[in-house]
Motif scaffolding. Structure first.
Motif, short mmCIF file in Angstrom:
data_model
loop_
_atom_site.label_atom_id
_atom_site.label_comp_id
_atom_site.label_asym_id
_atom_site.label_seq_id
_atom_site.Cartn_x
_atom_site.Cartn_y
_atom_site.Cartn_z
N ALA A 102 18.64 15.63 7.29
CA ALA A 102 19.44 14.46 6.92
C ALA A 102 20.90 14.87 6.93
N ALA A 103 21.76 13.94 7.31
CA ALA A 103 23.19 14.22 7.33
C ALA A 103 23.83 13.99 5.97
N GLY A 104 23.15 13.21 5.14
CA GLY A 104 23.68 12.91 3.82
C GLY A 104 22.74 11.99 3.08
N ALA A 105 23.16 11.62 1.88
CA ALA A 105 22.37 10.73 1.04
C ALA A 105 23.30 9.74 0.36
N ILE A 106 22.80 8.56 0.11
CA ILE A 106 23.57 7.54 -0.60
C ILE A 106 22.90 7.36 -1.96
N ALA A 107 23.51 7.92 -2.98
CA ALA A 107 22.90 7.96 -4.31
C ALA A 107 22.68 6.56 -4.89
N LEU A 135 5.30 16.45 14.29
CA LEU A 135 6.38 16.03 15.16
C LEU A 135 7.66 16.41 14.42
N ALA A 136 8.58 17.05 15.11
CA ALA A 136 9.78 17.52 14.42
C ALA A 136 10.98 17.47 15.35
N TRP A 137 12.14 17.52 14.74
CA TRP A 137 13.34 17.73 15.51
C TRP A 137 13.23 19.08 16.20
N ASP A 138 14.05 19.28 17.22
CA ASP A 138 14.11 20.59 17.86
C ASP A 138 14.46 21.63 16.80
N PRO A 139 13.87 22.82 16.90
CA PRO A 139 14.08 23.84 15.87
C PRO A 139 15.54 24.12 15.54
N LEU A 140 16.42 24.12 16.54
CA LEU A 140 17.83 24.43 16.28
C LEU A 140 18.57 23.29 15.58
N CYS A 141 17.97 22.10 15.53
CA CYS A 141 18.61 20.96 14.88
C CYS A 141 18.19 20.80 13.43
N LEU A 142 17.18 21.52 13.03
CA LEU A 142 16.73 21.44 11.63
C LEU A 142 17.70 22.20 10.73
N PRO A 143 17.84 21.76 9.49
CA PRO A 143 18.81 22.40 8.59
C PRO A 143 18.42 23.82 8.16
N GLU A 144 17.17 24.18 8.30
CA GLU A 144 16.73 25.52 7.90
C GLU A 144 16.23 26.29 9.12
N PRO A 145 16.98 27.31 9.56
CA PRO A 145 16.55 28.10 10.72
C PRO A 145 15.19 28.75 10.45
N GLY A 146 14.33 28.72 11.44
CA GLY A 146 13.04 29.39 11.31
C GLY A 146 11.97 28.59 10.59
N LEU A 147 12.29 27.37 10.16
CA LEU A 147 11.31 26.58 9.42
C LEU A 147 10.05 26.32 10.24
N LEU A 148 10.21 25.90 11.49
CA LEU A 148 9.03 25.61 12.30
C LEU A 148 8.22 26.87 12.58
N ASN A 149 8.91 28.00 12.78
CA ASN A 149 8.19 29.27 12.97
C ASN A 149 7.35 29.60 11.73
N GLU A 150 7.91 29.39 10.57
CA GLU A 150 7.18 29.66 9.33
C GLU A 150 5.98 28.73 9.21
N ARG A 192 17.11 15.38 18.05
CA ARG A 192 16.86 14.75 16.76
C ARG A 192 16.12 13.42 16.95
N SER A 193 14.89 13.52 17.38
CA SER A 193 14.10 12.32 17.65
C SER A 193 13.90 11.49 16.39
N ARG A 194 14.13 10.23 16.50
CA ARG A 194 13.90 9.33 15.36
C ARG A 194 12.42 9.13 15.10
N LEU A 195 11.59 9.41 16.11
CA LEU A 195 10.15 9.28 15.93
C LEU A 195 9.66 10.12 14.76
N ALA A 196 10.20 11.31 14.60
CA ALA A 196 9.74 12.22 13.55
C ALA A 196 9.96 11.63 12.16
N SER A 197 10.98 10.81 11.98
CA SER A 197 11.25 10.23 10.66
C SER A 197 10.32 9.07 10.33
#
Length: 164
Positions: free
Chosen positions: A139-144, A87-102, A157-162
């Motif tokens: 992810a949009a960011g991280a809180i160290a 289960l994933a976000w839509d391909p265009l919403c992922l931070p790395e283009p082509g990840l799901l294709n790979e 960006r379905s929350r289900l995937a997380s």
């Protein structure tokens, strides 16, 4: 029925509530815990180290890889967990283009989280989603300071995937 201190007869509800109140702590049970460290605002590597340390406390693991190796690294993790349906976000919403294709090239099946409006289509898609064994998001960011990721939601960006 029980009698109160004043001698009045209490209803069963009042008696139960009285016992519950007696069992509660007399003071506020929530204590605010100060942050262990002050935020590091300068050194990026120090922030990554701090995030990793906090994530470790939460029994999480930080893996750092070059973008060019991301698909292979994720494929390896999925293989270890025997997860073929994703289960994933839509391909265009992922931070790395082509990840799901790979990942599909490696034999993994992407399941869209979009749900049709018609009941039959919705039921069928929910059945497919139930087979997903892993989720791929960004992810949009991280809180160290607390080892937390900031995960945006919304269209694509379905929350289900997380949650997997």
């Amino acid at each position: 029925m029980e009698a109160s201190k004043t001698g009045l007869v209490m209803t069963p509800r009042e008696a139960i509530m009285r016992r519950i109140r007696r069992g509660l702590p007399s003071r506020d049970p929530v204590k605010l815990t100060p942050l262990r460290r002050k935020p590091n605002t300068g050194d990026k590597q120090a922030l990554v180290t701090q995030f990793s340390d906090e994530l470790d406390i939460l029994q999480g693991t930080l893996l750092r890889v070059p973008r060019s190796d991301l698909g292979g690294m994720i494929a390896g993790l999925l293989s270890e967990r025997n997860a073929k349906q994703l289960l994933a976000w839509d391909p265009l919403c992922l931070p790395e283009p082509g990840l799901l294709n790979e990942l599909e090239h490696h034999g993994y099946q992407y399941i869209s989280s979009r749900l049709p409006r018609n009941p039959r289509g919705r039921r069928n898609q929910l059945y497919k989603l139930a087979r997903a064994r892993a989720g791929i998001t960004g992810a949009a960011g991280a809180i160290a300071q607390i080892g937390t990721l900031v995960m945006p939601g919304g269209k694509g960006r379905s929350r289900l995937a997380s949650l997997l």
